[in-house]
Write a protein that holds these residues in place. Structure first.
Motif, mmCIF file in Angstrom:
data_model
loop_
_atom_site.group_PDB
_atom_site.id
_atom_site.type_symbol
_atom_site.label_atom_id
_atom_site.label_comp_id
_atom_site.label_asym_id
_atom_site.label_seq_id
_atom_site.Cartn_x
_atom_site.Cartn_y
_atom_site.Cartn_z
ATOM 1 N N ALA A 149 2.466 9.404 -5.824
ATOM 2 C CA ALA A 149 4.077 9.799 -5.604
ATOM 3 C C ALA A 149 4.515 10.264 -7.112
ATOM 4 N N VAL A 150 3.875 10.010 -8.091
ATOM 5 C CA VAL A 150 4.398 10.623 -9.389
ATOM 6 C C VAL A 150 4.505 11.986 -9.472
ATOM 7 N N VAL A 151 3.249 12.646 -9.067
ATOM 8 C CA VAL A 151 3.249 14.057 -8.880
ATOM 9 C C VAL A 151 4.038 14.983 -7.860
ATOM 10 N N GLN A 152 4.314 14.291 -6.799
ATOM 11 C CA GLN A 152 5.138 14.686 -5.789
ATOM 12 C C GLN A 152 6.561 14.713 -6.190
ATOM 13 N N LYS A 153 7.079 13.548 -6.625
ATOM 14 C CA LYS A 153 8.411 13.421 -7.073
ATOM 15 C C LYS A 153 8.689 13.951 -8.332
ATOM 16 N N GLY A 154 7.878 14.201 -9.349
ATOM 17 C CA GLY A 154 8.044 14.494 -10.656
ATOM 18 C C GLY A 154 7.653 13.211 -11.725
ATOM 19 N N ILE A 155 7.336 13.664 -12.670
ATOM 20 C CA ILE A 155 6.717 12.536 -13.895
ATOM 21 C C ILE A 155 7.820 11.779 -14.261
ATOM 22 N N PRO A 156 7.943 10.405 -14.031
ATOM 23 C CA PRO A 156 9.190 9.619 -14.498
ATOM 24 C C PRO A 156 9.555 9.996 -15.851
ATOM 25 N N THR A 157 10.817 9.906 -16.294
ATOM 26 C CA THR A 157 11.194 9.804 -17.645
ATOM 27 C C THR A 157 11.645 8.543 -17.903
ATOM 28 N N GLY A 158 11.483 8.278 -19.201
ATOM 29 C CA GLY A 158 11.664 7.080 -19.673
ATOM 30 C C GLY A 158 10.425 6.191 -19.380
ATOM 31 N N GLU A 159 10.588 4.704 -19.840
ATOM 32 C CA GLU A 159 9.699 3.734 -19.676
ATOM 33 C C GLU A 159 9.001 3.372 -18.265
ATOM 34 N N VAL A 160 7.637 3.428 -18.301
ATOM 35 C CA VAL A 160 6.963 3.081 -17.073
ATOM 36 C C VAL A 160 6.120 1.629 -16.988
ATOM 37 N N LYS A 161 6.628 0.800 -16.346
ATOM 38 C CA LYS A 161 5.754 -0.517 -16.369
ATOM 39 C C LYS A 161 5.362 -0.694 -14.899
ATOM 40 N N PRO A 162 4.105 -0.531 -14.701
ATOM 41 C CA PRO A 162 3.360 -0.500 -13.233
ATOM 42 C C PRO A 162 3.287 -1.861 -13.097
ATOM 43 N N GLU A 163 3.451 -2.268 -11.657
ATOM 44 C CA GLU A 163 3.246 -3.316 -11.187
ATOM 45 C C GLU A 163 2.193 -3.185 -9.666
ATOM 46 N N ILE A 164 1.244 -3.716 -9.632
ATOM 47 C CA ILE A 164 0.221 -3.569 -8.642
ATOM 48 C C ILE A 164 0.526 -4.562 -7.423
ATOM 49 N N ASN A 165 0.518 -4.256 -5.931
ATOM 50 C CA ASN A 165 0.558 -5.251 -5.192
ATOM 51 C C ASN A 165 -0.599 -4.799 -4.241
ATOM 52 N N VAL A 166 -1.397 -5.613 -3.719
ATOM 53 C CA VAL A 166 -2.457 -5.638 -2.972
ATOM 54 C C VAL A 166 -2.364 -6.451 -1.651
ATOM 55 N N GLN A 167 -2.403 -5.857 -0.449
ATOM 56 C CA GLN A 167 -2.457 -6.613 0.834
ATOM 57 C C GLN A 167 -3.765 -6.557 1.334
ATOM 58 N N VAL A 168 -4.447 -7.530 1.937
ATOM 59 C CA VAL A 168 -5.675 -7.330 2.526
ATOM 60 C C VAL A 168 -5.175 -7.928 3.968
ATOM 61 N N SER A 169 -6.115 -7.290 4.868
ATOM 62 C CA SER A 169 -6.382 -7.639 6.412
ATOM 63 C C SER A 169 -7.768 -7.496 6.939
ATOM 64 N N LEU A 170 -8.126 -8.371 7.792
ATOM 65 C CA LEU A 170 -9.348 -8.333 8.288
ATOM 66 C C LEU A 170 -9.481 -8.179 9.930
ATOM 67 N N ASP A 171 -10.426 -7.478 10.476
ATOM 68 C CA ASP A 171 -10.444 -7.409 11.819
ATOM 69 C C ASP A 171 -12.101 -7.536 12.216
ATOM 70 N N ALA A 172 -12.479 -7.999 13.340
ATOM 71 C CA ALA A 172 -13.936 -8.043 13.596
ATOM 72 C C ALA A 172 -14.021 -7.962 15.152
ATOM 73 N N ARG A 173 -15.034 -7.107 15.692
ATOM 74 C CA ARG A 173 -15.392 -7.152 16.941
ATOM 75 C C ARG A 173 -16.735 -6.925 17.247
ATOM 76 N N LYS A 174 -17.017 -7.515 18.648
ATOM 77 C CA LYS A 174 -18.361 -7.464 19.195
ATOM 78 C C LYS A 174 -18.809 -6.106 19.428
ATOM 79 N N ARG A 175 -19.867 -5.740 19.211
ATOM 80 C CA ARG A 175 -20.579 -4.598 19.548
ATOM 81 C C ARG A 175 -21.375 -4.612 20.970
ATOM 82 N N PRO A 176 -21.453 -3.396 21.685
ATOM 83 C CA PRO A 176 -22.221 -3.583 22.958
ATOM 84 C C PRO A 176 -23.635 -4.285 22.840
#
Length: 178
Positions: free
Chosen positions: A41-68
């Motif tokens: 998004a930085v390249v698409q919207k333009g490089i932010p001016t001023g201070e940048v303090k990144p915060e990372i958010n991770v979401q995990v989900s799982l799925d399983a299914r039987k195969r034939p």
């Protein structure tokens, strides 16, 4: 006399082998990226001016299914990793990956198969997903993101608790709980 003793020992060993639960066997037959998306998004919207303090958010989900095929299961791990600037709440990047593995699993009791597929199989896939996310974030113009290990046991327990709560909320009035 020695022959009788050996024969009895062989019979005891055979009886012990029949009483022991079968050995768990697991093999990864294949692993692959089902879907991958990275948005800078930085390249698409333009490089932010001023201070940048990144915060990372991770979401995990799982799925399983039987195969034939007998004893084969596909387990899909889905990770959504987003980074926002805490200064202005602007999105910096978003990475989404669905990573799957095809597993051959034998010897797991039926009542333990679901937790096995949702805990042990994702644990085997995690190092590969972690490396891919690190490479993609680096190749996307950011420092490589080395994701902390995921506690798949806690994740499984949270999902079971969420499902139980959802079932309790859907019970009609006047229906006994037991």
């Amino acid at each position: 006399m020695a022959d009788e003793t050996t024969g009895a020992a062989d019979n005891n060993a055979a009886a012990d082998a029949q009483q022991q639960p079968p050995q768990v066997q697991m093999r990864i037959l294949a692993q692959f990226i089902r879907d991958l998306s990275f948005e800078n998004a930085v390249v698409q919207k333009g490089i932010p001016t001023g201070e940048v303090k990144p915060e990372i958010n991770v979401q995990v989900s799982l799925d399983a299914r039987k195969r034939p095929v007998d004893h084969q299961y596909e387990v899909i791990t889905k990770f959504k990793v987003g980074s926002t600037n805490t200064v202005d709440s602007q999105t910096l990047f978003l990475c989404e990956i669905d990573y799957a593995g095809v597993f051959h699993v034998e010897g797991v009791p039926e009542d333990q198969l679901h937790p096995f597929l949702m805990i042990e199989c994702p644990r085997m896939l995690f190092p590969f997903v972690r490396r891919i996310i690190s490479d993609v974030t680096r190749d996307g113009g950011f420092p490589p993101f080395n994701m902390d290990p995921v506690d798949f046991v806690a994740l499984y327990r949270q999902e079971i608790a969420r499902r139980q709560q959802q079932q309790q909320n859907q019970r009609p009035e006047g229906v006994p709980l037991s």
